[in-house]
Each structure stands twice: as structure tokens, then as C-alpha cells.
Scaffold this motif. Structure first.
Motif, short mmCIF file in Angstrom:
data_model
loop_
_atom_site.label_atom_id
_atom_site.label_comp_id
_atom_site.label_asym_id
_atom_site.label_seq_id
_atom_site.Cartn_x
_atom_site.Cartn_y
_atom_site.Cartn_z
N CYS A 399 36.98 78.95 38.08
CA CYS A 399 37.98 79.13 39.14
C CYS A 399 39.36 78.84 38.58
N GLY A 400 40.38 79.45 39.18
CA GLY A 400 41.76 79.25 38.79
C GLY A 400 42.48 78.43 39.84
N VAL A 401 43.06 77.32 39.42
CA VAL A 401 43.74 76.41 40.33
C VAL A 401 45.24 76.51 40.09
N CYS A 402 45.96 76.76 41.15
CA CYS A 402 47.41 76.92 41.07
C CYS A 402 48.10 75.58 41.33
N ASP A 403 48.99 75.21 40.45
CA ASP A 403 49.83 74.02 40.62
C ASP A 403 51.26 74.45 40.31
#
Length: 778
Positions: A399-403
């Protein structure tokens, strides 16, 4: 002290089942396991019903605990490290051993602190002078000296009192509070006095907002899902992309299996839109909530845990289903972490049809390429897998987590670069993510290198020193790498500022010239090791800190310039009069008035000169240069020379009849005081004109000068003070003459600054763009 089993991943073979290595395997009980089955009842009391019975065994020293293993320490303290303590047990222990807090000595009363100010040797000397004056029946002098002593002592007391209050406010930046779990949902409360067995949860964020959100899901079967919504809540959806020939039910099953790992292998809790735990884990829990999987964790009983570490870059938990129709529950291992660490442990994956397929080298490369593409979008990639054991894991997806970066970071980085401050990004993320975020915040990644933690491990100090100036991004680093980076920059003569928030950052923060800790999310260890704390955790706040720091330095220099010039002038005036054989132009009371009353308030007001926002654009100063530089000494001597010459000329002019009268000393005395005031005005800035700084920008200076002038007028025109200081009233013509004369020190200073600015402007751009003492922020 024996190593915790949570840090061992070297060998995942069945040999771990051997007795001598059992403590390092996943089957060992672990100190970080904080979640327990509600049906377990709150912990094995193990004889703690009566604390007084054998309570002496609960005492254990720090030295003794460092020798014992973690299992032996837990046994000595009679605590179940998986479940913690019940409320009753915690209260019983507190009643027996007392609160876990330091005994703070009560502060002395204010009157005692005020009396202590009279212990200063100089104050004692002045008190002795007052006593001698009384014995000689010089009561006016005794009263004047006593009043001066009281004023000095009061000012010192007020300054010390305000400093203590400031320190008390700073201590509030390290509040004794924590997130804790004990028979009740996780909450944030003040640090309990019986906290010996709680586990602390902290999270990070400096350049970015530290508000994580899962935006992309890629299953091992090639199914892609977009996640909408932000925040730690269930607002949003998991939307699968439709592909021709793909079964959406199979895709949903793939997403479900992957998010099940994300929730079960997770310590974060979201309650009432509030996150308790790590932001990255909170983002995974929020994503599962959007997919209707809020209660997945409740279906499992956690048996053991190997928590995430910056070295291993993954987290492992072993769980068993609570409800099983097959008799004995089947245990399962859930793993999440960096894909380059997790993927080599997987022996199979779930394909596009929902079937298990053997893992091949080509398939591993495909999964790594997919993670790389997600990372290029600036997303943090987290891989998931599950299986019967660490030797037989099934890859489920990534999964890709945006910060997102903080809105003010890009402008802050640009400002720092203009001020010759090099900013280097240090992160534990993968290279694609790190470079993407670096570009977002304005770092030059096209004309600079990036280094990984593994590359740093393979380099010698000399090799790192040769290339570190060309590196802007360090990725996949650990705390030990941060320390290496700081040391390398310092070896090259740089002043290094480092930001950090974790316990392991403490060493690097301490080593850095300026350690900067996060105030909101930083650990107590990090804050104690740091030199500065960012209350709002915003990188852009460093700009304000630099402004304030430079302003303090320049204000100290202005203060020193004023004090030195005035003191040199006063001492030289007396010395020259003695050497020339002429009467002293100032009497003792007048000298005391100048040193204590006149110099004090104006000098202190120079220390609170408002911040000049242009100072942040100035190049870092050479730290090898002393505060009393050649230029500063030249300004001091020039001002002192003007004051001495002008005062002696007035004294000689008034004493034309070779007799000293009260008028002569009054003119000389007032002349020196007015010189002081104009000198203080010119000392407000070393380079700018007072009219550029603003005549009314420093209100404290205006008040100090006004009060000083009012005091001088009282000395000259108030009869009781005239007798004490041996003065007489001056005419308006006298005052105008003195103002015109004494303003010469201000005019000369302004002309000198104007010439220096013109010369500096003409020579601008002829020198190197890299300062010898350039500052690096890591």
C-alpha cells in the motif's frame, strides 16, 4: 544487559525451536505485546493479591536489572508483560513503593532570594562604603549609595525571578504524559505515579505534516484500489479499478486479506477520530475502517509480537483466531514492513485468480517495480504478508501511504538555502519516496546524490567526507547513520543542526551543534538531549529560531559595544585628568550615577532590540571569530575617543578661570550623560542606520532613555539632589549647546555605517558562495 528477542531476525529456521535460542524466536514472550484478549481478565496476578507478602522482592536496582534478562526482571517484579497491571495491582504497588517521582526540594521564599542578592562581593563593598560614609557623617553620600544598592539588587532579583519563571515554562514542553493501555481503552492521561510497567507510544514528523493517509493499494494479484478520504476516521471508500477479465469478488478478497494483515499487525487505535499510536499504523487502521473492517482485530488473540525497529524495518505478530470450529485454533503469523525486507521471506503469493502461487525471482522483481512506481509518487510503501510461520509466508500486496509536506516547508528550505544553510533530508523511507518528497520540499535532487543506509555502512569516514557535500538525501537510514552523517559534516568544519523525535535520535541530537527536538511528538529523551524544541513540530519554525538566535547574538554585541565604549570613556576620563594634573571632572556620586543608573536601563534595552527579519538572509558567521571583533573594537574606540574629547573640551571650556564650580561639574556631568544616550542610540545596529531600524521600533529603549533623561534633569534641577550630586541648574542655551555637541558621536557613527554599506554593496558577489562555517540542517 541481554538483547531483547524483538531485535533478532538473522535466522528464521526451525533451529530457533532449540532450547538455547528459544528466547530469540517468535515463540518467546515479548515485552512489547500490549494488546490482550478482553476475556483474559486483565492479567495473571501471580500472588499479587497480598502485596505485603514477599513485597521486599519487588525492589530491584538499576544495576541488578541491567544484569538480569528481561524474563528474570519481569519475574522479579511479578508482572505479566503481555497484560500489564490491573488497577488494583497498580494501586497496591503505589501504596507500597510510593509514587514513581523525584522528591523536589521546596523553593526558597521570595524574601530569602532577595536577601541572597546582597551576598555579591561588589554589593558588600558598596554597603561598606555606605557605613563608612555614615561614620564620617556624610549622610547624603550614604543615602545615595544605599539607594543605588537597592536599585541594583532589585534589578538583579527581578531578572533572576523572570529567568526561573521562563525555565518553568520550558519544563512544560516536556509534559509527563503518555498513551497507556490497562484494562480499559487506550487513552492519553498525565504520567501516572505508578508507571513502571506501561508502554509508551510516540510518533514523528518534521518536513511532512505527519498526517498519514493510505491512498493506493496494490494486491499481489495485480488489483489496484484507490482510497478516498483523509483523517483518522472511516470517512472514505476503497474503490477498486475495473479491469477487463478480472473478477471483482476475487479483487475484494485480495484487498481484504491484505488489510487484515495491516490491522492485526498493528498497535494503533482510533477512537472518536483520535489516533493513539504511530501515524503510519493509524493510516492503515483508518483504511481498514473505510473497508468495513473495524472489528477484524477483535477476531484474533495476539500471542507474541516482534515490534518494528529502524534496523529490521518490519513488524511481526503471531495470533490465533478467537473463534475456531476446528478444535485447537490455528496460529498465524502477520508481517508488515519495508518491501525489500518482507519480500525475501515470502515463498508464495496470491495471484489474480485468488490462488496461491510459488514466489519466483521474476515475480519478486515485478512486486519491487510496483512498489517503486508507488514510491515515485511520494508515497511511503508498506508491504504485507501472512503465513503459518516466518519460514512460510504469503505475499499479499503493498500500500502507498501519503504524508504530504507541510505547506511552509518549501519556502523555509528556500530561505535557508539563500542564507547559505544546506538542508539535507534523512529518512527511513525507500529511495523513490525519499526523492519524490525531497523534490516537493524544494531540495535539489537533480544535481546532487542520494545515499542509502547500506551504502553508508560500507563507507569509511574519509570516503563519506569526500562526497557528503554533494548528497542531499539519505534514505533507509537508522539512528546510527544519523550520527555518522553529523560527525562527517562536523569534520568538514560545518555547524550542524539536526532535527529528531525518537529515543534513538538522542545520541545524534546531543552530538549535533544544534539539536532540535519535536515538541508535540518527540520523546522525553529526545527533548532532554536537544538544544532547542519546536513546539509545533514544524520545520519552518526553524527560520524563526534562526532569526531569534542571530538577533540575540547581535543584541549581545550591541550591548557589549555600548558598555565598553562608555566604560572606557569614563575610566580614560579620570585617568587622563590625573595624568594631566587637572582636577577630576566628575565626583564620586556622579560616576556612580553614570555607571549604575544611566548605563543600566539603556544597556539592557539594547538586549531586547526587535528581530530584524533580514538577519536570516545573512551568511553564517565564522564561529572561530570572537564576539569582540576588530570591527567592534574599532567602533568602541572611536565612540570612546569622541566622548572623551568632547567631555574634556567642555570641562576645559567651563574651567577657564582655573576654578572648579558646581556649574563646571554640572556641564561636564551632563555632557557625558548625553554622550551616553546618543552612543546608545547609535549602538542599536552595527550596520543599519537608526532610521532604517526605526526610531520607535524598540519601545523598551525609548522608555529607558526617557527615564534616564528625566533622572538627569532631576539631578540637575531638583534641589535635594543638587546637594547630593553637587550640581546647579543649567540654562536652555546650555542644554541646546550640549545636545548639539554630544550628537556628534551619533552623526559620526551614522556616516561610518553609510560608507561601510556603500563599500559592501560595491564588493558584493566577489567572494565565494560557500561560507567556511556554513550551517547544515539534517
Amino acid at each position: 544487559m541481554k538483547s531483547s528477542p524483538t531485535r533478532k531476525y538473522e535466522n528464521f529456521s526451525n533451529d530457533h525451536q532449540a532450547k538455547d535460542t528459544d528466547k530469540y524466536s517468535l515463540d518467546s514472550q515479548d515485552t512489547a505485546s500490549v494488546h490482550s484478549n478482553a476475556e483474559d481478565g486483565g492479567g495473571d496476578r501471580r500472588g499479587l493479591t497480598d502485596v505485603s507478602a514477599g513485597a521486599g522482592d519487588m525492589w530491584i536496582s538499576a544495576v541488578e536489572s541491567s544484569i538480569l534478562s528481561w524474563e528474570e526482571v519481569a519475574e522479579r517484579l511479578n508482572v505479566d508483560i503481555r497484560r500489564g497491571l490491573s488497577w488494583r495491582e497498580a494501586n497496591d504497588r503505589m501504596n507500597f513503593v510510593g509514587p514513581n517521582e523525584f522528591q523536589v526540594k521546596e523553593q526558597d521564599p521570595l524574601w530569602k532570594k532577595y536577601i541572597e542578592q546582597f551576598q555579591n562581593p561588589l554589593i558588600l563593598l558598596l554597603l561598606g562604603s555606605a557605613v563608612v560614609s555614615i561614620c564620617m557623617r556624610q549622610f547624603d553620600d550614604a543615602i545615595s549609595i544605599t539607594v543605588a544598592i537597592i536599585i541594583v539588587v532589585t534589578v538583579a532579583f527581578v531578572q533572576e525571578y523572570r529567568s526561573e519563571k521562563s525555565l518553568e515554562e520550558l519544563n512544560k514542553l516536556v509534559p509527563p504524559s503518555c498513551n497507556w493501555y490497562n484494562n480499559t481503552p487506550i487513552t492519553n492521561k498525565p504520567f501516572p505515579p505508578y508507571n513502571r510497567e506501561f508502554i509508551y507510544l510516540f510518533y514523528t514528523g518534521t518536513l511532512t505534516q505527519n498526517e498519514m493517509t493510505v491512498t493506493t493499494i496494490s494486491t499481489s494479484g495485480g488489483h489496484i484500489a484507490e482510497v478516498t478520504g483523509t483523517g483518522y476516521n472511516a470517512c472514505g471508500d476503497v474503490q477498486l479499478r475495473a479491469y477487463k477479465g478480472r473478477d471483482l469478488d476475487v479483487a475484494r478478497m485480495g484487498v481484504h486479506s491484505m488489510l487484515e494483515v495491516a490491522v492485526v499487525c498493528n498497535n494503533a487505535v482510533i477512537r472518536n477520530d483520535t489516533l493513539y499510536g504511530q501515524p503510519t499504523e493509524g493510516a492503515l487502521v483508518a483504511c481498514a475502517m473505510k473497508n468495513g473492517m473495524e472489528d477484524v482485530r477483535d477476531q484474533y488473540t495476539r500471542l507474541h509480537e516482534i515490534p518494528f525497529s529502524s534496523e529490521t524495518k518490519m513488524m511481526v505478530v503471531k495470533c490465533a483466531p478467537k473463534f475456531s470450529s476446528e478444535g485447537k485454533p490455528k496460529e498465524e503469523v502477520f508481517v508488515k514492513g519495508a518491501i525489500e525486507k518482507v519480500l525475501p521471506l515470502c515463498t508464495r503469493y496470491i495471484d489474480s485468480a485468488g490462488n496461491y502461487a510459488p514466489m519466483t525471482k521474476d515475480k519478486q522483481n515485478d512486486f519491487l517495480s510496483e512498489a517503486y512506481n508507488i514510491g515515485r509518487m511520494g508515497l511511503r510503501t508498506i508491504a504485507m504478508c501472512r503465513g503459518e510461520s516466518l519460514e512460510a509466508l504469503t505475499y499479499t500486496g503493498v500500500c502507498g501511504v501519503c504524508d504530504p509536506p507541510r505547506p511552509t516547508v518549501r519556502a523555509a528550505v528556500a530561505t535557508l538555502r539563500r542564507a547559505a544553510v544546506a538542508v539535507k533530508m534523512v529518512t527511513g523511507d525507500a529511495r523513490p519516496t525519499a526523492l519524490a518528497v525531497a523534490q516537493m520540499v524544494g531540495l535539489d535532487v537533480l544535481h546532487s546524490q542520494s545515499l542509502s543506509g547500506e551504502q553508508l555502512d560500507s563507507m569509511t569516514d574519509e570516503e563519506l567526507d569526500r562526497i557528503i557535500d554533494t548528497v542531499s538525501v539519505f534514505y533507509r537510514v537508522t539512528p546510527k547513520h544519523k550520527l555518522s552523517i553529523v560527525k562527517s559534516l562536523q569534520r568538514l568544519g560545518n555547524i550542524v543542526g539536526m532535527t529528531g523525535d525518537g529515543v534513538n535520535d538522542g545520541v545524534a541530537l546531543k552530538r549535533a551543534d544544534i539539536g532540535i527536538a519535536m515538541g508535540r511528538n518527540g520523546t522525553d529523551v529526545c527533548k532532554e538531549a536537544a538544544d532547542m524544541i519546536l513546539v509545533d513540530d514544524d520545520f519552518a519554525t526553524i527560520i524563526a529560531a534562526i532569526e531569534e538566535g542571530k538577533c540575540i547574538f547581535y543584541n549581545i554585541r550591541n550591548f557589549v559595544r555600548f558598555q565598553l565604549s562608555t566604560s572606557i570613556a569614563a575610566l580614560s576620563l579620570i585617568a587622563l585628568a590625573t595624568l594631566m594634573g587637572i582636577p577630576n571632572p566628575l565626583n564620586a556620586m556622579q560616576i556612580l550615577w553614570i555607571n549604575i543608573i544611566m548605563d543600566g536601563p539603556p544597556a539592557q534595552s539594547l538586549g531586547v532590540e526587535p528581530v530584524d527579519h533580514e538577519v536570516v538572509a545573512r551568511r553564517p558567521r565564522d564561529t572561530t571569530r570572537r564576539i569582540i571583533s576588530r570591527a567592534l573594537l574599532l567602533n568602541v574606540l572611536l565612540a570612546a575617543a569622541i566622548i572623551i574629547a568632547g567631555t574634556l573640551w567642555v570641562f576645559n571650556r567651563e574651567m577657564s578661570d582655573n576654578k572648579i564650580t558646581p556649574r563646571d561639574t554640572t556641564m561636564t556631568f551632563t555632557c557625558f550623560v548625553l554622550f551616553d544616550m546618543f552612543n546608545a542610540l547609535s549602538c542599536r545596529s552595527q550596520t543599519k542606520s537608526v532610521f532604517q531600524v526605526g526610531l520607535f521600533s524598540n519601545k523598551m529603549f525609548l522608555v529607558a532613555v526617557t527615564l534616564s533623561l528625566v533622572g538627569q534633569m532631576l539631578v540637575v534641577y531638583f534641589p535635594p539632589l543638587q546637594r547630593v550630586f553637587q550640581t546647579e541648574a543649567l540654562t536652555g542655551h546650555d542644554l541646546i549647546f550640549l545636545v548639539c555637541l554630544t550628537s556628534s558621536v551619533f552623526i559620526v557613527s551614522e556616516v561610518k555605517k553609510l560608507i561601510e554599506r556603500a563599500l559592501k554593496k560595491r564588493s558584493f558577489g566577489k567572494f565565494s558562495t560557500k561560507a567556511h562555517d556554513a550551517m547544515d540542517f539534517v
